[in-house]
Design a protein around this motif. Structure first.
Motif, PDB file in Angstrom:
ATOM      1  N   GLY A 148       0.804  -1.365   0.013  1.00 35.72           N
ATOM      2  CA  GLY A 148      -0.066  -0.071  -0.041  1.00 35.72           C
ATOM      3  C   GLY A 148       0.908   1.184  -0.082  1.00 35.72           C
ATOM      4  O   GLY A 148       0.551   2.329   0.386  1.00 35.72           O
ATOM      5  N   TYR A 149       1.898   1.165  -0.708  1.00 36.46           N
ATOM      6  CA  TYR A 149       2.691   2.278  -0.883  1.00 36.46           C
ATOM      7  C   TYR A 149       2.485   3.460  -1.761  1.00 36.46           C
ATOM      8  O   TYR A 149       3.269   4.236  -2.109  1.00 36.46           O
ATOM      9  CB  TYR A 149       4.207   2.006  -0.946  1.00 36.46           C
ATOM     10  CG  TYR A 149       4.838   1.120   0.248  1.00 36.46           C
ATOM     11  CD1 TYR A 149       4.354   1.080   1.376  1.00 36.46           C
ATOM     12  CD2 TYR A 149       6.131   0.434  -0.121  1.00 36.46           C
ATOM     13  CE1 TYR A 149       4.813   0.038   2.327  1.00 36.46           C
ATOM     14  CE2 TYR A 149       6.712  -0.455   0.906  1.00 36.46           C
ATOM     15  CZ  TYR A 149       5.880  -0.232   1.995  1.00 36.46           C
ATOM     16  OH  TYR A 149       6.462  -1.329   3.175  1.00 36.46           O
ATOM     17  N   THR A 150       1.603   3.058  -2.398  1.00 37.53           N
ATOM     18  CA  THR A 150       0.747   3.938  -3.536  1.00 37.53           C
ATOM     19  C   THR A 150      -0.560   4.299  -2.926  1.00 37.53           C
ATOM     20  O   THR A 150      -1.166   3.916  -2.186  1.00 37.53           O
ATOM     21  CB  THR A 150       0.635   3.199  -4.870  1.00 37.53           C
ATOM     22  OG1 THR A 150      -0.134   2.169  -4.633  1.00 37.53           O
ATOM     23  CG2 THR A 150       1.855   2.661  -5.282  1.00 37.53           C
ATOM     24  N   GLY A 151      -1.211   5.420  -3.836  1.00 38.34           N
ATOM     25  CA  GLY A 151      -2.381   5.872  -3.543  1.00 38.34           C
ATOM     26  C   GLY A 151      -2.531   7.040  -2.235  1.00 38.34           C
ATOM     27  O   GLY A 151      -1.334   7.368  -1.899  1.00 38.34           O
ATOM     28  N   ALA A 152      -3.541   7.464  -2.024  1.00 37.31           N
ATOM     29  CA  ALA A 152      -3.524   8.763  -1.033  1.00 37.31           C
ATOM     30  C   ALA A 152      -2.996   8.453   0.232  1.00 37.31           C
ATOM     31  O   ALA A 152      -2.529   9.309   1.001  1.00 37.31           O
ATOM     32  CB  ALA A 152      -5.121   8.994  -0.697  1.00 37.31           C
ATOM     33  N   ASN A 153      -3.104   7.197   0.893  1.00 35.96           N
ATOM     34  CA  ASN A 153      -2.471   7.034   2.470  1.00 35.96           C
ATOM     35  C   ASN A 153      -1.107   6.073   2.094  1.00 35.96           C
ATOM     36  O   ASN A 153      -0.576   5.679   3.362  1.00 35.96           O
ATOM     37  CB  ASN A 153      -3.451   6.169   2.968  1.00 35.96           C
ATOM     38  CG  ASN A 153      -4.646   6.787   3.168  1.00 35.96           C
ATOM     39  OD1 ASN A 153      -4.718   7.985   3.663  1.00 35.96           O
ATOM     40  ND2 ASN A 153      -5.915   5.807   3.102  1.00 35.96           N
ATOM     41  N   TRP A 154      -0.158   6.510   1.036  1.00 34.33           N
ATOM     42  CA  TRP A 154       0.919   5.807   1.136  1.00 34.33           C
ATOM     43  C   TRP A 154       1.786   6.303   2.021  1.00 34.33           C
ATOM     44  O   TRP A 154       2.619   5.248   2.623  1.00 34.33           O
ATOM     45  CB  TRP A 154       1.760   5.998  -0.200  1.00 34.33           C
ATOM     46  CG  TRP A 154       2.201   7.424  -0.553  1.00 34.33           C
ATOM     47  CD1 TRP A 154       1.460   8.549  -0.948  1.00 34.33           C
ATOM     48  CD2 TRP A 154       3.500   7.889  -0.075  1.00 34.33           C
ATOM     49  NE1 TRP A 154       2.236   9.565  -0.738  1.00 34.33           N
ATOM     50  CE2 TRP A 154       3.431   9.463  -0.371  1.00 34.33           C
ATOM     51  CE3 TRP A 154       4.673   7.320   0.418  1.00 34.33           C
ATOM     52  CZ2 TRP A 154       4.740   9.997  -0.090  1.00 34.33           C
ATOM     53  CZ3 TRP A 154       5.600   8.028   0.691  1.00 34.33           C
ATOM     54  CH2 TRP A 154       5.820   9.320   0.505  1.00 34.33           C
ATOM     55  N   SER A 155       1.983   7.522   2.450  1.00 33.34           N
ATOM     56  CA  SER A 155       2.863   7.747   3.559  1.00 33.34           C
ATOM     57  C   SER A 155       2.561   6.990   4.851  1.00 33.34           C
ATOM     58  O   SER A 155       3.616   6.882   5.703  1.00 33.34           O
ATOM     59  CB  SER A 155       3.013   9.039   3.538  1.00 33.34           C
ATOM     60  OG  SER A 155       1.598   9.817   4.072  1.00 33.34           O
ATOM     61  N   VAL A 156       1.303   6.842   5.088  1.00 34.33           N
ATOM     62  CA  VAL A 156       0.964   6.330   6.425  1.00 34.33           C
ATOM     63  C   VAL A 156       1.448   4.658   6.544  1.00 34.33           C
ATOM     64  O   VAL A 156       2.153   4.326   7.460  1.00 34.33           O
ATOM     65  CB  VAL A 156      -0.510   6.380   6.616  1.00 34.33           C
ATOM     66  CG1 VAL A 156      -0.923   5.511   7.814  1.00 34.33           C
ATOM     67  CG2 VAL A 156      -1.118   7.642   6.768  1.00 34.33           C
ATOM     68  N   ASN A 157       1.318   4.045   5.413  1.00 31.39           N
ATOM     69  CA  ASN A 157       1.812   2.657   5.349  1.00 31.39           C
ATOM     70  C   ASN A 157       3.517   2.611   5.404  1.00 31.39           C
ATOM     71  O   ASN A 157       3.912   1.684   5.787  1.00 31.39           O
ATOM     72  CB  ASN A 157       1.161   2.027   4.167  1.00 31.39           C
ATOM     73  CG  ASN A 157      -0.171   1.777   4.039  1.00 31.39           C
ATOM     74  OD1 ASN A 157      -0.884   1.541   5.108  1.00 31.39           O
ATOM     75  ND2 ASN A 157      -1.133   1.900   2.929  1.00 31.39           N
ATOM     76  N   VAL A 158       4.060   3.676   4.358  1.00 33.62           N
ATOM     77  CA  VAL A 158       5.482   3.350   4.721  1.00 33.62           C
ATOM     78  C   VAL A 158       5.936   3.910   6.064  1.00 33.62           C
ATOM     79  O   VAL A 158       6.889   3.190   6.600  1.00 33.62           O
ATOM     80  CB  VAL A 158       6.004   4.694   3.773  1.00 33.62           C
ATOM     81  CG1 VAL A 158       7.600   4.841   4.048  1.00 33.62           C
ATOM     82  CG2 VAL A 158       5.706   4.259   2.281  1.00 33.62           C
ATOM     83  N   ALA A 159       5.250   4.874   6.883  1.00 28.32           N
ATOM     84  CA  ALA A 159       5.622   5.204   7.955  1.00 28.32           C
ATOM     85  C   ALA A 159       5.670   4.025   9.108  1.00 28.32           C
ATOM     86  O   ALA A 159       6.507   3.519   9.960  1.00 28.32           O
ATOM     87  CB  ALA A 159       4.929   6.404   8.639  1.00 28.32           C
ATOM     88  N   LYS A 160       4.539   3.219   8.925  1.00 24.37           N
ATOM     89  CA  LYS A 160       4.165   2.005   9.935  1.00 24.37           C
ATOM     90  C   LYS A 160       5.231   0.874   9.682  1.00 24.37           C
ATOM     91  O   LYS A 160       5.807   0.342  10.566  1.00 24.37           O
ATOM     92  CB  LYS A 160       2.705   1.537   9.379  1.00 24.37           C
ATOM     93  CG  LYS A 160       2.591   0.335  10.317  1.00 24.37           C
ATOM     94  CD  LYS A 160       1.148  -0.062   9.917  1.00 24.37           C
ATOM     95  CE  LYS A 160       0.855  -1.361  10.897  1.00 24.37           C
ATOM     96  NZ  LYS A 160      -0.408  -1.918  10.548  1.00 24.37           N
TER      97      LYS A 160
END
Length: 875
Positions: A148-160
């Motif tokens: 899920g490193y793409t789309g609107a919430n990519w940074s949240v998933n990368v951070a996690k």
């Protein structure tokens, strides 16, 4: 994207990119690097490059193109990565010949990076911490689509994911939405080297309504690896999982078994292909910046049982152990929970010496059960950086008190650029902070200085300067806090934690005035103001209105014959030196009386030829007709009121004019409490005589004639290369003579254009040749006066013991006792100048004779020590 990529593997061994990346110690801005371990390792592996000018630029912003290069260096190694190129432009703003085109094309093919919707990549643009970590996660094997490193919430998933595997470890101030700096990129790449590789079970890409969708196992799992291939040599962290470096950098090794740094701190020792990269202290479990109680350490570590911790102070691990306990009023392991480390050491060694205190860095390591203490000491630079030998000499601070020094002393005060960076940035007499382990200096840094009025002090505790209260540090001399002058400016030198190491008075000549006589203003007795005629240290003189003396109001009606009597009819003030602590906006002065000596006319036939005398016992300033005297030095200021009313100011005994006293000449001296030295001298010449004198205290060594020239007024001058007051520069002389070089000059005079108009040579003919009874082979001529020493030292050898340097030829020798902070200038080939230490000069000419025509010129200070030597090496 494959059509953009071309791997040029031929000649790969001979065409790798030239970079400056031999480790942080080779970077010119090494002192600015915060993440030293990370930068050292990744630069040694050539993952992150330095610049051709030798810098790393740690705070520079990482660009998107440079980030792609880092990823390629991680995945391919720098040699293979440097051979990457692109057949055609991977993005419309990245032409095929762009310096990062190959890196960008490769990362795009692996779907580690992507461009913008407009078809650009923007290689010079910045990228956030999350964006860079997304790339690093891709290098570790994480699939951007699945995770899920793409789309609107990519940074949240990368951070996690990224923070979960500690890619930000070491950056306590990580903000993922901010642009990444170069040293942050090095840190995150370093953490990637230690992170686990991942993979997925079968993955399949299918097209759904024109979009590519990955299906299959959606959970990443760690890649397995044999424990025998772990990059760590020991410890509980060894596992059967493959870390990134174990796949891509198999020569990288971390040795932690019994590893420690010079201060005894548990450490990481990194090797690349069996070559040591460096030793780096581990992060402590608890850190304090002053002496600490046992129970406070117990609480910080969240212990459940008492333990004996090994104690290491400044690298010395032989002192004692320190029991860490929590219970009050009860001895456990021989210790009380309220006892601090210093007290335990004193009891163990039956000593009253203080081993640590405010400003001491105390680091506690729970697993290793070790407590280390690193003290910071204030020292001073002795001489400028020796460019020839690439060395800097330091010495203890001569404060007149017992400044704290390392318990075991320092083994070598000459610091080499082989061990320290940026030594050439320090100047003579700079105050510096040093740390010392087992007698060896391990770090040097500028001391922070704060200047301001000292308004309060608590003995052995605090000083308040410039409105801020500072606590005294461990290495400060507490006895020094008994005699501060309140409301007076001081320089305060601080350690890195803000504790005071040294307090030094700031000289302010502007606050002193000589009052020649008191007078009263016109008007009624009740309204008459007290006046005084003042002679100031800047050479000005004026009538001033005096509001108060010693906090008491004045009235001019009580002035009689130049003497002011106060309202108590007992206290009187006459001519003399005064201090003015304030000057009101109305022009009125508040004075403080000072203790003066002299002030009376010499009378009859004065018993001295000159007011300033040069004799066997140094320089004396005679202040009365009976020959009473005080010593003077380079800081003594003379204010001379000449017969025509002119006022001249001279600084230093070398520069003051020759004053022949007459019967009515009067000399008034302020000593500032000294029983030996004069600080300010006022000479009312009257029927005396004055001759010569230099208003500058310049010391000039002319090297060689440079060029002749003419100024705008068609005045001819000769330009010489020179050493002026310790600095190499050119000077202009209003004398058409090309043969003045190779000689030291004093009593230097200048005209309004800055040309030198007069100077006195210090050579074998000045003041007179003095052939000493010295055997052939050493000195053909030699003289010694009260300012300078000159001698021919051809064919001599040089030796050094403590602060004395000796020139010896045959059975004869001459020695120079060097003052603290003294400089030695070695002059070769008439104009090649280097500042050299005593030990280095002695080493250079211990067995090799100085050339036949060599000379040495020494400059005395008022204490009879040498403040400078000029050694001219001449065949």
């Amino acid at each position: 994207m494959k059509k953009f990529l071309s791997l040029v593997l031929a000649l790969v061994m001979t065409m790798s990119l030239v970079t400056i990346s031999a480790g942080a110690k080779d970077f010119t801005d090494d002192s600015k690097i915060q993440y030293e371990e990370a930068v050292d390792v990744v630069s040694d592996l050539k993952i992150v490059d330095g610049y051709k000018d030798g810098s790393f630029n740690p705070t520079g912003t990482l660009t998107r193109g440079a980030a792609a290069k880092i990823i390629c260096n991680l995945l391919l190694g720098p040699t293979t990565a440097s051979a990457l190129s692109a057949d055609t432009a991977p993005y419309k703003d990245v032409p095929a010949n762009h310096e990062f085109a190959g890196y960008i094309a490769y990362c795009a093919q692996l779907k580690i990076i992507s461009g913008y919707a407009d078809g650009t990549f923007r290689p010079t643009g910045t990228l956030t911490g999350y964006a860079f970590m997304k790339m690093l996660l891709g290098a570790l094997g994480y699939d951007a689509t699945i995770e899920g490193y793409t789309g609107a919430n990519w940074s949240v998933n990368v951070a996690k994911q990224a923070l979960g595997i500690e890619l930000d470890d070491g950056n306590d101030n990580f903000v993922g939405v901010q642009a990444v700096t170069r040293e942050e990129a090095a840190l995150y790449a370093f953490n990637t080297l230690k992170a686990d590789m991942v993979d997925y079970d079968s993955k399949t890409e299918v097209q759904v309504n024109g979009a590519t969708v990955t299906i299959g196992n959606s959970k990443a799992y760690p890649v397995s690896n044999s424990k025998s291939k772990d990059y760590r040599d020991s410890g509980s962290d060894i596992d059967d999982i493959m870390q990134f470096c174990e796949k891509y950098f198999t020569d990288l090794e971390l040795r932690v078994s019994s590893a420690k740094d010079a201060f005894g701190r548990p450490a990481n020792v990194w090797y690349n292909d069996k070559d040591k990269i460096g030793t780096y202290a581990k992060e402590a479990d608890a850190t304090f910046t002053k002496d600490v109680k046992s129970k406070d350490i117990y609480s910080a570590l969240d212990l459940s049982d008492p333990y004996n911790y090994k104690l290491v102070i400044d690298g010395d691990d032989t002192l004692t152990t320190f029991p860490v306990i929590k219970r009050d009023d009860q001895l456990v392991l021989g210790n009380d929970a309220d006892r601090k480390i210093n007290k335990v050491v004193q009891l163990a060694l039956s000593s009253t010496y203080n081993y640590l205190g405010n400003g001491s860095l105390v680091e506690v390591y729970k697993d290793e059960q070790v407590i280390t203490v690193v003290n910071t000491y204030l020292m001073q630079v002795a001489g400028d950086y020796d460019e020839k030998d690439e060395e800097l000499t330091i010495t203890e601070v001569d404060s007149g008190t017992e400044m704290k020094a390392p318990l075991g002393g320092i083994s070598d005060y000459d610091l080499s650029s082989d061990d320290f960076d940026n030594l050439d940035t320090f100047k003579d007499e700079d105050y510096v902070l040093v740390t010392v382990a087992n007698g060896v200096v391990k770090s040097i840094a500028p001391a922070e200085k704060v200047t301001g009025a000292l308004t309060e002090y608590v003995h052995q505790d605090t000083v308040t300067v410039g409105g801020t209260e500072y606590s005294l540090g461990y290495a400060n001399d507490y006895a020094d806090t008994k005699g501060f002058d309140l409301k007076t400016d001081y320089d305060v030198y601080l350690d890195s934690n803000g504790y005071v190491l040294y307090v030094d008075g700031v000289e302010n000549d502007g606050n002193y005035v000589y009052i020649g006589e008191f007078a009263k203003s016109s008007g009624t007795s009740a309204s008459s103001k007290a006046l005084g005629y003042g002679y100031f240290l800047d050479g000005t003189d004026d009538e001033i209105t005096i509001e108060k003396i010693d906090t008491k109001k004045t009235n001019g009606s009580t002035v009689v014959s130049g003497v002011l009597t106060m309202s108590d009819l007992t206290t009187t003030y006459g001519p003399g030196w005064y201090k003015f602590s304030s000057k009101e906006s109305s022009g009125k002065y508040t004075l403080t009386s000072l203790t003066n000596v002299g002030g009376t006319a010499f009378g009859g036939s004065p018993s001295t030829d000159y007011v300033v005398n040069y004799g066997d016992h140094g320089v004396s300033i005679v202040y009365d007709g009976s020959g009473s005297s005080l010593k003077g030095n380079a800081n003594t200021k003379f204010v001379i009121l000449e017969n025509d009313g002119d006022v001249k100011v001279y600084t230093g005994i070398k520069n003051v004019a020759k004053v022949t006293p007459g019967s009515t000449t009067a000399v008034t001296v302020f000593t500032d409490g000294s029983s030996t030295y004069a600080k300010y001298v006022f000479i009312d010449l009257n029927n005396g005589a004055v001759k010569g004198g230099a208003t500058s205290s310049d010391v000039l060594f002319l090297l060689k004639f440079d060029k002749a020239g003419n100024d705008a007024d068609d005045n001819e001058f000769y330009r010489y290369k020179a050493i002026l007051n310790g600095e190499e520069k050119t000077v202009k002389i209003d004398v058409t003579n090309k043969n003045l070089g190779g000689v030291l000059y004093g009593e230097v005079e200048y005209d309004s254009d800055g040309y030198i108009t007069d100077m006195t040579a210090i050579d074998r003919a000045t003041p007179a040749a003095s052939d000493m009874d010295i055997k052939t082979g050493l000195y053909s001529a030699y003289y010694d006066d009260d300012d300078f020493t000159f001698g021919d030292v051809g064919n001599a050898n040089v030796t050094q013991k403590n602060k004395t340097i000796t020139f010896t030829g045959g059975t004869d020798e001459v020695s120079f006792y060097m003052a603290d902070g003294a400089k030695i200038y070695l002059i070769e080939n008439t104009d090649e100048v280097s500042t050299i230490s005593m030990s280095r000069l002695a080493s250079k000419y211990k067995t090799t004779d100085l050339p036949a025509s060599s000379t040495v010129t020494g400059v005395y200070n008022a204490d009879g020590e040498y403040s400078a030597l000029y050694v001219l090496v001449k065949p």
